[in-house]
Design a protein around this motif. Structure first.
Motif, PDB file in Angstrom:
ATOM      1  N   LYS A 108      -9.614  -1.954  -1.253  1.00  0.00           N
ATOM      2  CA  LYS A 108      -9.963  -1.439   0.073  1.00  0.00           C
ATOM      3  C   LYS A 108      -8.714  -1.069   0.863  1.00  0.00           C
ATOM      4  O   LYS A 108      -8.736  -0.179   1.707  1.00  0.00           O
ATOM      5  N   ASN A 109      -7.633  -1.774   0.611  1.00  0.00           N
ATOM      6  CA  ASN A 109      -6.387  -1.514   1.326  1.00  0.00           C
ATOM      7  C   ASN A 109      -5.763  -0.199   0.869  1.00  0.00           C
ATOM      8  O   ASN A 109      -5.301   0.589   1.687  1.00  0.00           O
ATOM      9  N   ILE A 110      -5.759   0.022  -0.444  1.00  0.00           N
ATOM     10  CA  ILE A 110      -4.974   1.128  -0.997  1.00  0.00           C
ATOM     11  C   ILE A 110      -5.736   2.451  -1.079  1.00  0.00           C
ATOM     12  O   ILE A 110      -5.215   3.512  -0.749  1.00  0.00           O
ATOM     13  N   GLN A 114     -13.388   9.412   0.795  1.00  0.00           N
ATOM     14  CA  GLN A 114     -13.689   8.353  -0.181  1.00  0.00           C
ATOM     15  C   GLN A 114     -15.157   7.917  -0.113  1.00  0.00           C
ATOM     16  O   GLN A 114     -15.783   7.972   0.945  1.00  0.00           O
ATOM     17  N   VAL A 115     -15.678   7.455  -1.255  1.00  0.00           N
ATOM     18  CA  VAL A 115     -16.991   6.798  -1.268  1.00  0.00           C
ATOM     19  C   VAL A 115     -16.716   5.311  -1.507  1.00  0.00           C
ATOM     20  O   VAL A 115     -16.232   4.923  -2.572  1.00  0.00           O
ATOM     21  N   SER A 116     -17.004   4.486  -0.513  1.00  0.00           N
ATOM     22  CA  SER A 116     -16.662   3.063  -0.557  1.00  0.00           C
ATOM     23  C   SER A 116     -17.787   2.226  -1.133  1.00  0.00           C
ATOM     24  O   SER A 116     -18.963   2.505  -0.883  1.00  0.00           O
ATOM     25  N   SER A 150     -12.301  -4.574  -3.676  1.00  0.00           N
ATOM     26  CA  SER A 150     -11.738  -5.878  -3.332  1.00  0.00           C
ATOM     27  C   SER A 150     -10.805  -5.675  -2.149  1.00  0.00           C
ATOM     28  O   SER A 150     -10.597  -4.550  -1.711  1.00  0.00           O
ATOM     29  N   ALA A 151     -10.209  -6.767  -1.650  1.00  0.00           N
ATOM     30  CA  ALA A 151      -9.275  -6.623  -0.528  1.00  0.00           C
ATOM     31  C   ALA A 151      -8.161  -5.651  -0.906  1.00  0.00           C
ATOM     32  O   ALA A 151      -7.742  -4.822  -0.096  1.00  0.00           O
ATOM     33  N   ALA A 152      -7.687  -5.717  -2.158  1.00  0.00           N
ATOM     34  CA  ALA A 152      -6.593  -4.848  -2.584  1.00  0.00           C
ATOM     35  C   ALA A 152      -7.052  -3.393  -2.690  1.00  0.00           C
ATOM     36  O   ALA A 152      -6.389  -2.488  -2.185  1.00  0.00           O
ATOM     37  N   ALA A 211      -6.905   8.520  -0.685  1.00  0.00           N
ATOM     38  CA  ALA A 211      -7.899   9.564  -0.412  1.00  0.00           C
ATOM     39  C   ALA A 211      -7.417  10.508   0.691  1.00  0.00           C
ATOM     40  O   ALA A 211      -7.543  11.728   0.573  1.00  0.00           O
ATOM     41  N   ALA A 230       0.816  -1.218   0.000  1.00  0.00           N
ATOM     42  CA  ALA A 230       0.000   0.000   0.000  1.00  0.00           C
ATOM     43  C   ALA A 230       0.847   1.265   0.000  1.00  0.00           C
ATOM     44  O   ALA A 230       0.463   2.261  -0.623  1.00  0.00           O
ATOM     45  N   PRO A 270      -8.255   4.179   0.488  1.00  0.00           N
ATOM     46  CA  PRO A 270      -8.410   5.171   1.563  1.00  0.00           C
ATOM     47  C   PRO A 270      -7.091   5.876   1.880  1.00  0.00           C
ATOM     48  O   PRO A 270      -7.079   7.046   2.269  1.00  0.00           O
ATOM     49  N   ARG A 271      -5.977   5.165   1.702  1.00  0.00           N
ATOM     50  CA  ARG A 271      -4.662   5.787   1.920  1.00  0.00           C
ATOM     51  C   ARG A 271      -4.448   6.904   0.894  1.00  0.00           C
ATOM     52  O   ARG A 271      -3.983   7.990   1.242  1.00  0.00           O
TER      53      ARG A 271
END
Lengths: 310, 250
Positions: free
Chosen positions: A96-98, A110-112, A92-94, A103, A70, A100-101
């Motif tokens: 979601k990981n990257i 962020q809009v998730s 995805s997991a990837a 943003a 990340a 927000p960092r």
């Protein structure tokens, strides 16, 4: 509106979630470029260039991105952000990981997990595990979005986008990759499978869980499980479907011995056709199943396997 | 090692929520509230580190109304040493939450900040990653195992799509917890009594100099589309026939 999609891949193959993410980005109403960051991943850039609607492929090919950490990836994306109004990745997991960092570096909220694009600044997203749908408008200058892949049609592959190599970033040295253990399976991945057969507590034991696997294999499907089945130790946790596990939407979902707790339903209720087999006719799963069979799973499933084999 | 754990007060995971008739939001009045389950796992992990001698102080932090004190008291009863409430009645979105935690981290200087991977109300899954960015720290998200070592590093196993990934992170770092990390304990009655005497400081976003104005405007909240009622079939052969000829999925 210029959007940049972050491609998801394993340095060899682009993942199908990327195609759905491109569709979501195109719905913002402007141009869409795609970023392929990895190592020795030229083949992935070639695949990305074929996705319909992609204007340009940005290729960042460097060992620093080999394991998709990340810290360096977010630095790369933030450096590209100036040229774009929206940054979009799969939820995805990837992603979601990257994202927000990214943003936070851009001072963007962020809009998730977007499931629908209403307008370039307005989106629909599930909250409370999908028990409610919120429509939100972003007031930030840029958008940072993760899109739920199952909610968007996959973009086709008729494109011939240009590929442009871009400068890389240095490793901030904050994290180090040690190993990755990918569950080896001849079965399709849960999140992209066309058919899923899932088992619950009603299966009773890990040895009996092979009934679920057999049925999945005959249908060429993936094996899923409820949290109860995972907690009981019938199957490893990466098979868990639900609010806190995987969110799936296959063409056919067969729930075997699953009662249908809210947390499980949240992960699979968008499946096209749902079949429930359970001996308890009052189980909540029957309220959302298209076809319910009230029967002992140890009689019904072998019979189903036999009739599909015939 | 000093550990800061952020916890959120949310509608209990067993409660079925109701959407307000005017679609302006979710009606949370008079509902049972609890600590976000992922945050409970974060508190448990920090306390286990303390019991194993890996951590010497566990501070819990919550952002929310006065009633969020109950959630902090629960964490203190589980074994945290002291608590901080950033009191506000306003809606605080993940970016602002991350800024508030950062402000507290600047004075407390923890070696690790632990949070749940997401809150089960807004399901954003952002705060930990944003906090790591704002602090310039490494992040270990969706963690199912975390082992601090003597070299000021933490080895984490992360849940990724299709498997597990192991990373080594430099401290200070931010970790977000997944379900499999541990099973949180229940607080015992004596510990609940003791928790009432543990220190709980109250501050505000204004004190911390953080603007919490929402960046996202909530336009409406609706029920998800309901599936149309299905049918009960009488036999396996009828099921196969329906799947083949009616649903056409076989």
């Amino acid at each position: 509106m210029r959007a940049l999609v972050i491609a998801e891949h394993d340095n060899r193959h682009i993942k199908p979630a990327t195609h759905a993410t491109v569709t979501a980005a195109l719905q913002l109403g402007g141009t869409v470029d795609i970023l392929v960051a990895g190592t020795r991943c030229a083949a992935v850039a070639d695949q990305a260039a074929k996705i319909t609607g992609v204007g340009k492929v940005l290729l960042a090919d460097d060992a620093v991105f080999a394991e998709f950490l990340a810290e360096p990836l977010s630095t790369l994306i933030v450096g590209l952000a100036e040229d774009y109004d929206a940054l979009v990745a799969a939820a995805s997991a990837a992603g979601k990981n990257i994202m927000p960092r990214v943003a936070a570096f851009l001072d963007v909220q962020q809009v998730s997990d977007v499931i629908a694009v209403v307008s370039p600044d307005t989106f629909v997203r599930p909250i409370y595990a999908g028990n409610a749908l919120a429509t939100v408008r972003s007031n930030d200058k840029k958008r940072v979005i993760t899109a739920r892949a199952t909610a968007f049609e996959a973009a086709t592959e008729t494109g011939t986008a240009v590929i442009e190599a871009i400068p890389t970033v240095s490793d901030p040295g904050l994290s180090r990759f040690l190993e990755r253990r990918v569950t080896e399976s001849v079965r399709p991945e849960l999140t992209s499978a066309r058919v899923i057969v899932a088992g619950g507590r009603g299966i009773g034991s890990d040895s009996a869980f092979s009934l679920v696997s057999q049925l999945a294999d005959i249908l060429g499907g993936a094996v899923g499980a409820s949290r109860a089945a995972v907690d009981a130790g019938f199957i490893p946790n990466d098979a868990q479907v639900g609010q806190t596990g995987k969110i799936v939407a296959p063409d056919l979902y067969i729930a075997v011995g699953i009662s249908g707790a809210i947390q499980h339903l949240a992960g699979m209720k968008d499946s096209k056709v749902i079949v429930a087999i359970n001996k308890d006719g009052d189980a909540p799963i029957f309220q959302i199943a298209d076809y319910g069979l009230v029967a002992d799973v140890f009689e019904a499933v072998p019979e189903l396997i036999d009739s599909l084999n015939a | 090692m000093k550990v800061l754990v952020a916890v959120k007060r949310v509608v209990d995971y067993n409660v079925k929520i109701r959407i307000k008739a005017d679609k302006s939001g979710v009606d949370t009045a008079n509902l049972k509230m609890s600590m976000n389950p992922f945050d409970e796992i974060a508190v448990e992990e920090a306390i286990r580190w303390k019991e194993q001698g890996k951590a010497n102080e566990v501070i819990v932090l919550s952002i929310g109304p006065q009633s969020a004190q109950d959630t902090l008291r629960t964490a203190l009863a589980m074994g945290a040493d002291r608590a901080i409430l950033v009191k506000t009645d306003d809606e605080v979105q993940p970016l602002a939450v991350a800024k508030l935690i950062k402000a507290v981290a600047k004075t407390e200087a923890p070696d690790v900040i632990l949070l749940g991977k997401q809150a089960i109300d807004d399901d954003s899954n952002q705060t930990g990653q944003m906090l790591a960015a704002l602090l310039g720290w490494p992040q270990g998200t969706f963690v199912s195992s975390a082992t601090p070592d003597e070299n000021h590093r933490i080895t984490v196993i992360r849940e990724i799509d299709g498997g597990l990934e192991t990373l080594s992170l430099v401290c200070p770092c931010v970790l977000t917890t997944d379900l499999r990390l541990n099973e949180p304990r229940y607080a015992s009655l004596p510990n609940i009594m003791k928790a009432k005497k543990k220190p709980l400081d109250v501050t505000t976003p204004a004190d911390l100099g953080v603007d919490t104005t929402p960046r996202l405007t909530l336009l409406k909240v609706e029920e998800p589309p309901t599936r149309k009622a299905g049918m009960i079939v009488g036999s396996v052969s009828e099921l196969v026939e329906k799947l083949k000829n009616e649903a056409k999925v076989l």
